[in-house]
Design a protein around this motif. Structure first.
Motif, PDB file in Angstrom:
ATOM      1  N   VAL A  70       9.879  -5.836  20.484  1.00 33.13           N
ATOM      2  CA  VAL A  70       9.164  -6.863  21.117  1.00 33.13           C
ATOM      3  C   VAL A  70       8.052  -6.265  21.377  1.00 33.13           C
ATOM      4  O   VAL A  70       7.958  -5.355  22.028  1.00 33.13           O
ATOM      5  CB  VAL A  70       9.773  -7.433  22.116  1.00 33.13           C
ATOM      6  N   LEU A  71       6.777  -6.605  20.904  1.00 32.70           N
ATOM      7  CA  LEU A  71       5.559  -6.276  21.123  1.00 32.70           C
ATOM      8  C   LEU A  71       4.681  -7.283  21.938  1.00 32.70           C
ATOM      9  O   LEU A  71       4.279  -8.353  21.135  1.00 32.70           O
ATOM     10  CB  LEU A  71       4.587  -5.667  19.922  1.00 32.70           C
ATOM     11  N   GLU A  72       4.577  -7.299  22.960  1.00 32.09           N
ATOM     12  CA  GLU A  72       3.949  -8.251  23.794  1.00 32.09           C
ATOM     13  C   GLU A  72       2.432  -8.239  23.898  1.00 32.09           C
ATOM     14  O   GLU A  72       1.839  -6.802  23.789  1.00 32.09           O
ATOM     15  CB  GLU A  72       4.618  -8.363  25.140  1.00 32.09           C
ATOM     16  N   ASP A  73       1.854  -9.217  24.075  1.00 28.15           N
ATOM     17  CA  ASP A  73       0.227  -9.072  24.540  1.00 28.15           C
ATOM     18  C   ASP A  73      -0.567  -8.241  23.678  1.00 28.15           C
ATOM     19  O   ASP A  73      -1.408  -7.484  23.990  1.00 28.15           O
ATOM     20  CB  ASP A  73       0.051  -8.517  25.900  1.00 28.15           C
ATOM     21  N   ILE A  74      -0.332  -8.363  21.996  1.00 29.19           N
ATOM     22  CA  ILE A  74      -0.886  -8.008  21.147  1.00 29.19           C
ATOM     23  C   ILE A  74      -2.676  -8.135  21.201  1.00 29.19           C
ATOM     24  O   ILE A  74      -3.311  -7.178  21.407  1.00 29.19           O
ATOM     25  CB  ILE A  74      -0.423  -8.081  19.722  1.00 29.19           C
ATOM     26  N   LEU A  75      -2.912  -9.369  21.235  1.00 29.05           N
ATOM     27  CA  LEU A  75      -4.121  -9.934  21.565  1.00 29.05           C
ATOM     28  C   LEU A  75      -4.304 -11.025  22.381  1.00 29.05           C
ATOM     29  O   LEU A  75      -3.424 -11.965  22.324  1.00 29.05           O
ATOM     30  CB  LEU A  75      -4.715  -9.844  20.168  1.00 29.05           C
ATOM     31  N   ARG A  76      -5.605 -11.497  22.578  1.00 32.01           N
ATOM     32  CA  ARG A  76      -5.749 -12.597  23.395  1.00 32.01           C
ATOM     33  C   ARG A  76      -7.209 -13.083  22.773  1.00 32.01           C
ATOM     34  O   ARG A  76      -8.013 -12.335  22.362  1.00 32.01           O
ATOM     35  CB  ARG A  76      -6.069 -12.425  24.679  1.00 32.01           C
ATOM     36  N   ASP A  77      -7.212 -14.279  22.752  1.00 28.67           N
ATOM     37  CA  ASP A  77      -8.484 -15.017  22.278  1.00 28.67           C
ATOM     38  C   ASP A  77      -8.693 -16.457  22.702  1.00 28.67           C
ATOM     39  O   ASP A  77      -7.676 -17.400  22.585  1.00 28.67           O
ATOM     40  CB  ASP A  77      -8.523 -14.946  20.795  1.00 28.67           C
ATOM     41  N   ARG A  78      -9.662 -16.717  23.663  1.00 25.62           N
ATOM     42  CA  ARG A  78      -9.893 -18.190  24.119  1.00 25.62           C
ATOM     43  C   ARG A  78      -8.641 -18.472  24.790  1.00 25.62           C
ATOM     44  O   ARG A  78      -8.501 -19.814  24.606  1.00 25.62           O
ATOM     45  CB  ARG A  78     -10.506 -19.025  23.034  1.00 25.62           C
ATOM     46  N   GLY A  79      -8.130 -17.720  25.366  1.00 26.28           N
ATOM     47  CA  GLY A  79      -7.102 -17.932  26.164  1.00 26.28           C
ATOM     48  C   GLY A  79      -5.593 -18.219  25.607  1.00 26.28           C
ATOM     49  O   GLY A  79      -4.559 -18.140  26.307  1.00 26.28           O
ATOM     50  N   SER A  80      -5.540 -18.175  24.233  1.00 26.02           N
ATOM     51  CA  SER A  80      -4.354 -18.091  23.422  1.00 26.02           C
ATOM     52  C   SER A  80      -3.774 -16.622  23.558  1.00 26.02           C
ATOM     53  O   SER A  80      -4.714 -15.553  23.621  1.00 26.02           O
ATOM     54  CB  SER A  80      -4.406 -18.483  22.163  1.00 26.02           C
ATOM     55  N   ARG A  81      -2.733 -16.238  23.674  1.00 29.59           N
ATOM     56  CA  ARG A  81      -1.902 -14.997  23.598  1.00 29.59           C
ATOM     57  C   ARG A  81      -1.026 -14.878  22.594  1.00 29.59           C
ATOM     58  O   ARG A  81      -0.285 -15.747  22.016  1.00 29.59           O
ATOM     59  CB  ARG A  81      -1.207 -14.674  24.742  1.00 29.59           C
TER      60      ARG A  81
END
Length: 125
Positions: free
Chosen positions: A3-14
């Motif tokens: 499980v790889l959490e928080d790979i990327l964020r963009d405009r509020g989506s995770r």
């Protein structure tokens, strides 16, 4: 299960990605159920996934993220991975990402595939 959490964020989506071995459709359902048992993942908006099963061939699920399963499946097929699942999880941030969401699915899937390459199968089971 990786499980790889928080790979990327963009405009509020995770985005996060998960991967591991599966056997048959029952294995896919069990993998997804185990993932959803995690409190954080139970609250996710989408769990898009794909797997190529040795006995049944390619399977995918978009979970409301139209086209995401096909993107993951194409990458799995290119890698020649069989009896492995990759799940890309998204927590919707309130802003539509348009075509950028496919780039994020690709980035997340690449991270999961790299993690699978780095771990022997025995560690995953």
């Amino acid at each position: 299960m990786i499980v790889l959490e928080d790979i990327l964020r963009d405009r509020g989506s995770r985005y996060a990605a998960s991967a591991g071995p599966v056997r048959g459709r029952a294995g896919i359902e069990a993998f997804l159920a185990t993932l959803r048992q995690r409190r954080k993942f139970a609250k996710a908006t989408h769990h898009s996934w794909a797997a190529v099963l040795s006995g049944e061939g390619p399977l995918k699920g978009d979970d409301g993220e139209a086209g995401a399963g096909a993107v993951i499946l194409k990458m799995l097929e290119r890698e020649g991975l069989v009896d492995q699942i990759v799940v890309v999880t998204r927590w919707y941030g309130g802003v539509h990402l348009g075509g950028d969401r496919f780039a994020h699915v690709v980035t997340s899937t690449r991270a999961a595939l790299a993690a699978l390459r780095d771990r022997p199968i025995q560690e995953l089971e």
